[in-house]
Enzyme design. Structure first.
Site, PDB file in Angstrom:
ATOM      1  N   ILE A   1       0.534  -1.590   0.117  1.00  0.00           N
ATOM      2  CA  ILE A   1       0.031  -0.220   0.131  1.00  0.00           C
ATOM      3  C   ILE A   1       0.700   1.806  -0.134  1.00  0.00           C
ATOM      4  O   ILE A   1       0.764   2.574  -0.081  1.00  0.00           O
ATOM      5  CB  ILE A   1      -1.406  -0.011   0.838  1.00  0.00           C
ATOM      6  CG1 ILE A   1      -2.183   1.271   1.296  1.00  0.00           C
ATOM      7  CG2 ILE A   1      -0.480  -0.436   3.048  1.00  0.00           C
ATOM      8  CD1 ILE A   1      -3.828   1.064   1.884  1.00  0.00           C
TER       9      ILE A   1
ATOM     10  N   VAL B   1       0.663  -2.830   8.673  1.00  0.00           N
ATOM     11  CA  VAL B   1       1.095  -1.869   7.390  1.00  0.00           C
ATOM     12  C   VAL B   1       1.069  -0.343   7.861  1.00  0.00           C
ATOM     13  O   VAL B   1       2.532   0.677   7.420  1.00  0.00           O
ATOM     14  CB  VAL B   1      -0.554  -1.586   7.088  1.00  0.00           C
ATOM     15  CG1 VAL B   1      -0.616  -0.071   6.464  1.00  0.00           C
ATOM     16  CG2 VAL B   1      -1.033  -2.051   6.218  1.00  0.00           C
ATOM     17  N   ASP B   2       0.564  -0.282   9.598  1.00  0.00           N
ATOM     18  CA  ASP B   2       0.984   0.833  10.218  1.00  0.00           C
ATOM     19  C   ASP B   2       2.767   0.873  10.586  1.00  0.00           C
ATOM     20  O   ASP B   2       3.496   2.375   9.718  1.00  0.00           O
ATOM     21  CB  ASP B   2       1.188   0.983  11.863  1.00  0.00           C
ATOM     22  CG  ASP B   2       0.958   1.826  12.272  1.00  0.00           C
ATOM     23  OD1 ASP B   2       0.786   3.561  11.655  1.00  0.00           O
ATOM     24  OD2 ASP B   2       0.336   2.542  13.729  1.00  0.00           O
TER      25      ASP B   2
ATOM     26  N   SER C   1      -7.843  -5.077  10.191  1.00  0.00           N
ATOM     27  CA  SER C   1      -7.777  -6.605  10.846  1.00  0.00           C
ATOM     28  C   SER C   1      -7.276  -7.421  10.691  1.00  0.00           C
ATOM     29  O   SER C   1      -8.200  -8.434  11.629  1.00  0.00           O
ATOM     30  CB  SER C   1      -8.825  -6.218  11.822  1.00  0.00           C
ATOM     31  OG  SER C   1      -9.519  -4.778  12.366  1.00  0.00           O
ATOM     32  N   THR C   2      -7.016  -7.330   9.776  1.00  0.00           N
ATOM     33  CA  THR C   2      -6.722  -8.904   9.634  1.00  0.00           C
ATOM     34  C   THR C   2      -4.904  -9.425   9.616  1.00  0.00           C
ATOM     35  O   THR C   2      -4.608 -10.394   9.393  1.00  0.00           O
ATOM     36  CB  THR C   2      -6.263  -9.463   7.320  1.00  0.00           C
ATOM     37  OG1 THR C   2      -6.187  -8.190   7.072  1.00  0.00           O
ATOM     38  CG2 THR C   2      -8.256  -9.190   7.808  1.00  0.00           C
ATOM     39  N   GLY C   3      -3.983  -8.500  10.252  1.00  0.00           N
ATOM     40  CA  GLY C   3      -2.977  -8.730  10.373  1.00  0.00           C
ATOM     41  C   GLY C   3      -3.110  -9.133  12.001  1.00  0.00           C
ATOM     42  O   GLY C   3      -3.417  -9.825  12.871  1.00  0.00           O
TER      43      GLY C   3
HETATM   44  P1  ADP Z   1      -4.346  -4.577  12.048  1.00  0.00           P
HETATM   45  O1  ADP Z   1      -3.392  -4.400  12.973  1.00  0.00           O
HETATM   46  O2  ADP Z   1      -5.427  -3.725  11.605  1.00  0.00           O
HETATM   47  O3  ADP Z   1      -4.638  -6.241  11.583  1.00  0.00           O
HETATM   48  P2  ADP Z   1      -1.883  -4.914  10.074  1.00  0.00           P
HETATM   49  O4  ADP Z   1      -1.141  -3.999   9.416  1.00  0.00           O
HETATM   50  O5  ADP Z   1      -1.218  -5.913  11.104  1.00  0.00           O
HETATM   51  O6  ADP Z   1      -3.512  -4.225  10.797  1.00  0.00           O
HETATM   52  O7  ADP Z   1      -2.516  -5.763   8.497  1.00  0.00           O
HETATM   53  C1  ADP Z   1      -3.544  -5.682   7.941  1.00  0.00           C
HETATM   54  C2  ADP Z   1      -2.874  -6.529   6.699  1.00  0.00           C
HETATM   55  O8  ADP Z   1      -2.365  -5.503   5.953  1.00  0.00           O
HETATM   56  C3  ADP Z   1      -2.723  -7.565   6.605  1.00  0.00           C
HETATM   57  O9  ADP Z   1      -3.274  -8.394   6.220  1.00  0.00           O
HETATM   58  C4  ADP Z   1      -1.295  -7.401   6.148  1.00  0.00           C
HETATM   59  O10 ADP Z   1      -0.827  -8.885   5.507  1.00  0.00           O
HETATM   60  C5  ADP Z   1      -1.741  -6.720   5.105  1.00  0.00           C
HETATM   61  N1  ADP Z   1      -0.429  -5.993   5.566  1.00  0.00           N
HETATM   62  C6  ADP Z   1       0.907  -5.474   5.737  1.00  0.00           C
HETATM   63  N2  ADP Z   1       1.927  -5.069   5.279  1.00  0.00           N
HETATM   64  C7  ADP Z   1       1.306  -4.103   3.563  1.00  0.00           C
HETATM   65  C8  ADP Z   1       1.793  -3.569   3.086  1.00  0.00           C
HETATM   66  N3  ADP Z   1       3.212  -3.025   2.868  1.00  0.00           N
HETATM   67  N4  ADP Z   1       0.704  -2.359   2.039  1.00  0.00           N
HETATM   68  C9  ADP Z   1      -0.166  -3.534   2.113  1.00  0.00           C
HETATM   69  N5  ADP Z   1      -1.109  -4.871   2.828  1.00  0.00           N
HETATM   70  C10 ADP Z   1      -0.319  -5.110   4.157  1.00  0.00           C
END
Ligand code: ADP
Length: 169
Positions: A11, A33-34, A122-124
């Site tokens: 992303i 993602v954060d 929320s899926t991570g």
């Molecule tokens: P949450 O805490 O809401 O679960 P996460 O960031 O841990 O958020 O994960 C949310 C989703 O984003 C997961 O499916 C993860 O695999 C995915 N993800 C992690 N890094 C990236 C990225 N750089 N770009 C897009 N999706 C990502």
């Protein structure tokens, strides 16, 4: 009409008006993602998050809410931070997850964003099952009243991509 598109990838590499961050309530960064958004977007995003904490969000951002900052060095104008719910098992209420998408689009509308990239919120770390999260995400965006022209779901892995594709077809 809002067009829904799906992309498999990172992303932080998207060219859009707004990138949605799956933040945590502290707004001070995290993993997934954060972490990726703050790493690539640079310190300007965190600086604005700290200001938000100091001004309007002393207790942090509540689950299901959304707030915008600069996108720093990302190829976007804004990052919209939203806090997804943590999966609590099969009785988990999907309403806060739907709220993340709805509130992010509301903020996007206020900003005048036309293109918005969402991760699978929320899926991570928060463990929401991917198939269910995809259903909530797509249904909520379809039902939203928004001036956003493109909602781009950016899915990191094949399983998430397939789950969203199943909902969009
Ligand atoms: P949450 O805490 O809401 O679960 P996460 O960031 O841990 O958020 O994960 C949310 C989703 O984003 C997961 O499916 C993860 O695999 C995915 N993800 C992690 N890094 C990236 C990225 N750089 N770009 C897009 N999706 C990502």
């Amino acid at each position: 009409m809002t067009t829904i598109t799906l992309v498999r990838g990172d992303i932080t590499r998207q060219s859009v008006d707004a990138v949605v961050n799956a933040a945590n309530s502290s707004l001070l960064g995290g993993g997934g993602v954060d972490g990726a958004i703050h790493r690539r977007g640079g310190p300007a995003i965190l600086a604005e998050c700290r200001e938000l904490r100091a001004s309007h969000y002393g207790k942090g951002l509540a689950t299901g809410q959304a707030v915008a900052t600069t996108a720093g060095e990302l190829d976007a104008r804004w990052v919209i931070h939203t806090v997804g719910p943590v999966w609590q098992g099969p009785d988990s209420d999907p309403a806060p997850l739907a709220s993340c998408y709805r509130q992010s689009l509301r903020v996007a509308d206020e900003l005048g964003a036309r293109t918005v990239a969402f991760p699978a919120i929320s899926t991570g770390v928060f463990r929401w099952p991917t198939e269910d999260a995809a259903r909530v995400a797509v249904e909520t965006v379809r039902e939203a009243r928004t001036t956003v022209e493109e909602v781009r779901f950016v899915l990191f892995d094949e399983r998430a991509y397939d789950a969203f594709a199943e909902q969009v077809r």
